[in-house]
Design an enzyme around this catalytic site. Structure first.
Site, short mmCIF file in Angstrom:
data_model
loop_
_atom_site.label_atom_id
_atom_site.label_comp_id
_atom_site.label_asym_id
_atom_site.label_seq_id
_atom_site.Cartn_x
_atom_site.Cartn_y
_atom_site.Cartn_z
CE LYS A 169 -9.74 4.22 -9.65
NZ LYS A 169 -8.54 5.00 -10.03
N GLY B 201 -5.08 -2.55 -3.30
CA GLY B 201 -4.64 -1.24 -2.81
C GLY B 201 -4.50 -1.26 -1.31
CB SER B 202 -4.32 1.49 1.12
OG SER B 202 -5.52 2.16 0.82
CB THR B 203 -5.58 -2.14 4.92
OG1 THR B 203 -4.75 -3.25 4.53
CG2 THR B 203 -6.58 -2.61 5.96
CD GLU B 204 -5.32 2.18 6.01
OE1 GLU B 204 -4.66 1.92 4.98
OE2 GLU B 204 -5.12 1.63 7.11
N GLY C 263 -9.64 -0.42 1.07
CA GLY C 263 -10.34 -1.71 1.01
C GLY C 263 -11.51 -1.75 1.98
CD GLU D 57 -2.75 -7.98 -3.28
OE1 GLU D 57 -2.27 -7.58 -2.19
OE2 GLU D 57 -2.29 -7.67 -4.37
CB CYS E 112 1.14 -5.62 -1.64
SG CYS E 112 1.16 -6.74 -3.03
CD GLU F 196 1.23 -1.69 2.18
OE1 GLU F 196 0.15 -1.09 2.07
OE2 GLU F 196 1.51 -2.71 1.55
P1 NDP Z 1 -5.21 3.40 -2.68
O1 NDP Z 1 -5.60 2.23 -1.89
O2 NDP Z 1 -5.77 4.72 -2.35
O3 NDP Z 1 -5.50 3.18 -4.24
C1 NDP Z 1 -5.72 1.97 -4.90
C2 NDP Z 1 -6.81 2.15 -5.97
O4 NDP Z 1 -8.06 2.46 -5.34
C3 NDP Z 1 -6.54 3.31 -6.91
O5 NDP Z 1 -7.05 3.00 -8.20
C4 NDP Z 1 -7.35 4.42 -6.27
O6 NDP Z 1 -7.65 5.47 -7.15
C5 NDP Z 1 -8.59 3.68 -5.85
N1 NDP Z 1 -9.40 4.32 -4.81
C6 NDP Z 1 -8.99 5.21 -3.88
N2 NDP Z 1 -10.03 5.57 -3.09
C7 NDP Z 1 -11.11 4.89 -3.54
C8 NDP Z 1 -12.48 4.83 -3.14
N3 NDP Z 1 -12.95 5.54 -2.11
N4 NDP Z 1 -13.31 4.01 -3.80
C9 NDP Z 1 -12.87 3.27 -4.84
N5 NDP Z 1 -11.60 3.30 -5.27
C10 NDP Z 1 -10.71 4.08 -4.63
O7 NDP Z 1 -3.64 3.49 -2.66
P2 NDP Z 1 -2.76 4.80 -2.89
O8 NDP Z 1 -2.42 4.81 -4.30
O9 NDP Z 1 -3.38 6.04 -2.34
O10 NDP Z 1 -1.52 4.45 -1.98
C11 NDP Z 1 -1.57 4.70 -0.59
C12 NDP Z 1 -1.01 3.54 0.17
O11 NDP Z 1 -1.77 2.37 -0.11
C13 NDP Z 1 0.39 3.16 -0.23
O12 NDP Z 1 1.34 3.94 0.39
C14 NDP Z 1 0.44 1.74 0.22
O13 NDP Z 1 0.70 1.66 1.59
C15 NDP Z 1 -0.95 1.23 -0.06
N6 NDP Z 1 -1.03 0.51 -1.35
C16 NDP Z 1 -1.01 -0.83 -1.30
C17 NDP Z 1 -1.02 -1.55 -2.47
C18 NDP Z 1 -0.99 -3.02 -2.45
O14 NDP Z 1 -0.78 -3.65 -3.50
N7 NDP Z 1 -1.20 -3.64 -1.32
C19 NDP Z 1 -1.02 -0.91 -3.78
C20 NDP Z 1 -1.08 0.54 -3.71
C21 NDP Z 1 -1.07 1.19 -2.53
P3 NDP Z 1 -6.57 6.66 -7.38
O15 NDP Z 1 -5.21 6.14 -7.07
O16 NDP Z 1 -6.75 6.93 -8.80
O17 NDP Z 1 -7.00 7.73 -6.47
#
Ligand code: NDP
Length: 502
Positions: A196, A249-252, A254, A272, A306, A406
């Site tokens: 995804k 993605g984000s810690t939240e 995760g 990660e 990140c 972050e």
């Molecule tokens: P998210 O953590 O929301 O997104 C990362 C991935 O997870 C996307 O594919 C997203 O889908 C998906 N996702 C979101 N919610 C769920 C869920 N409940 N269950 C399963 N998958 C989910 O990052 P954001 O894009 O919203 O960015 C927000 C913040 O996160 C950034 O500002 C940054 O601080 C942090 N971030 C950190 C990253 C890293 O590499 N450490 C990378 C990206 C973001 P979709 O985006 O399609 O909604």
């Protein structure tokens, strides 16, 4: 669909062709299919705010269909009949195809994500190729071990077997590369996958899906499900037929994924997550290199990385000099559309992200930090995109949100330090532990810092280097599990122990 391009810029015919004609459906069981509810969503060019394409939105029914296809491919051949070397050959073929289509993939990445084309073409795409090649080589080298045991006449050995159906959920900052980071080891180990991409950046994952089919992967081995976190990502995490989820993605999010994985079938999870990495310049560093390195440690990809070195610790003796150097670097760089030649920094990914980063900048100002440079949205010809000037804050208060959280934007919080104990205490005083950097010509001090800082990766006299062979992952709330290198094979296999009575 209209794409406004910077003056004198044209796109590859293949890029235009993909944008205009490719159906942008879901890849399930080897077929491009419409989603069960026929819903779509738009993806936008962050440099202009214009819609690039409509893409299928996968709902729970589609996830279910993809899990069945992946399970079938995992259990009923021909994928499960291939040995590691044969899987490796397919991965190598995919790498070759990515290389052949590198210009087009780089353009799609720049259009969808905003990063400079030079970065996508010379960084993201070749790095993705190298990833597939690295794991192509490892696919036939997955070894178990023999274990000496205390019980007589028992011979014990282990096998590393694939997890089964894995869900790969990736963010928007390195769309193609993150596909490679996760798909390459997952497939090398013999799993089948649901991938995804982030809703902001689905295009290169969809083009990759076409190349995966062209490379000859059997139907159902890779299924691509575009759509938002909820419902698409959440349905993958909740599905009882998914054996493992790998997430960046984000810690939240995760945290949410870990909770939902536990509430479903206790599927395995690797995470990660975010970072707030300290980057330290000692007074004895090669200052011109350190200043340049510290600048790019945070401002490359507009800080949307990140590992961004977003907390800069400068030894007091060189504090003013380093700040002046950073300011001079900021003066030199060009912010603009990633398609414009010689642009160094592109836009933020979305209006939402821009607002979020501007919110942090406002909170830094009101909390007492000083904006030394930047801090403004860029207007003029860039007004329709999401552009922000590189922003340098100075502060002495580590409790500020701009120091603790972050931001994922072009913002660095710079501060002076006086001694070792203070530095170590402050460098480690965040909930994250993804990466760190240190600049000094005293190699003992550099190693001492590297051993003391709580981070999964430390760069000495450099920043932001990655290689397919070098493990990467977090300490603390930056997640767990190591991607890349042989370490990633542990994420995608499980150990079986076999006892043989002799
Ligand atoms: P998210 O953590 O929301 O997104 C990362 C991935 O997870 C996307 O594919 C997203 O889908 C998906 N996702 C979101 N919610 C769920 C869920 N409940 N269950 C399963 N998958 C989910 O990052 P954001 O894009 O919203 O960015 C927000 C913040 O996160 C950034 O500002 C940054 O601080 C942090 N971030 C950190 C990253 C890293 O590499 N450490 C990378 C990206 C973001 P979709 O985006 O399609 O909604």
């Amino acid at each position: 669909m209209g794409i406004s391009l910077p003056p004198d810029v044209t796109l590859q015919p293949a890029t235009v062709n993909f944008l205009r004609t490719s159906p942008k459906k879901l890849l399930i069981g080897g077929e491009w299919v419409a989603p069960a509810r026929f819903e779509t969503f738009a993806t936008f060019n962050p440099a202009t705010g214009e819609e690039l394409a409509q893409t299928a939105l996968a709902g729970p029914e589609d996830v279910d269909r993809a899990v069945q296809a992946a399970r079938d491919a995992f259990e009923n051949g021909p994928w499960d009949k291939l040995n590691g070397e044969e899987r490796g050959r397919l991965l190598w073929k995919l790498a070759d195809l990515i290389e052949t289509h590198a210009d087009e993939l780089a353009e799609l990445e720049t259009l969808d994500n905003g990063k400079p084309l030079r970065v996508a073409r010379n960084g993201d795409v070749p790095f993705a190729v190298r990833h597939f090649r690295y794991y192509a080589g490892l696919a036939g080298k997955i070894e178990g071990s023999t274990i000496p045991v205390s019980i007589p006449n028992q011979f014990v050995y282990t096998r590393r077997e694939p997890m089964g159906v894995v869900g790969l959920i990736i963010p928007w900052n390195f769309p193609l590369l993150m596909c490679a980071w996760k798909l390459a080891p997952a497939l090398a180990c013999g799993n089948t996958a649901l991938l995804k991409p982030a809703e902001e950046t689905p295009l290169t994952a969809l083009r990759l899906g076409e190349l995966i089919t062209e490379a000859g992967f059997p139907p159902g081995v890779v299924n691509i499900l575009t759509g938002p976190g909820v419902p698409t990502g959440a349905a993958i995490v909740a599905h009882m037929g998914v054996d493992k989820v790998a997430f960046t993605g984000s810690t939240e999010v995760g945290r949410e994924i870990m909770k939902n994985a536990a509430l479903s079938n206790l599927k395995r999870v690797s995470l990660e997550l975010g970072g707030k990495s300290p980057n330290v310049i000692f007074a004895d560093a090669n200052l011109s290199k350190a200043v340049r390195g510290a600048f790019w440690a945070v401002f490359s990809t507009s800080g949307q990385e990140c590992v961004a070195g977003s907390r800069l610790f400068i030894e007091r003796a060189v504090y003013e000099q380093v700040l002046e150097g950073l300011s001079a670097e900021a003066q030199k760089i060009r912010v603009g559309s990633g398609l414009t030649p010689k642009v160094h920094i592109g836009p933020l990914i979305s209006e939402h992200q821009l607002e979020r980063v501007l919110g942090y900048i406002a909170s830094g100002r009101s909390g007492g930090a000083q904006v030394f440079k930047g801090g403004e949205r860029l207007g003029g010809e860039l007004a329709s995109g999401y552009f922000l000037s590189p922003t340098i804050f100075t502060h002495q208060d580590d409790s500020l949100a701009i120091v603790q959280e972050e931001i994922f934007g072009p913002v660095v919080a710079a501060t002076a330090f006086d001694d070792w104990d203070e530095l170590v205490q402050r460098a480690n005083a965040v909930r994250y532990g993804l990466a760190a950097g240190v600049w000094t010509q005293d190699i003992s001090k550099a190693h001492r810092f590297a051993h003391t800082v709580k981070a999964g990766t430390v760069w000495i006299n450099g920043y932001g280097y990655f290689d397919a062979a070098a493990p990467f992952g977090g300490y603390k709330e930056s997640g767990f599990g190591r991607e890349m290198g042989q370490a990633a094979m542990e994420l995608y296999t499980q150990v079986k122990t076999i006892w043989v009575g002799l």
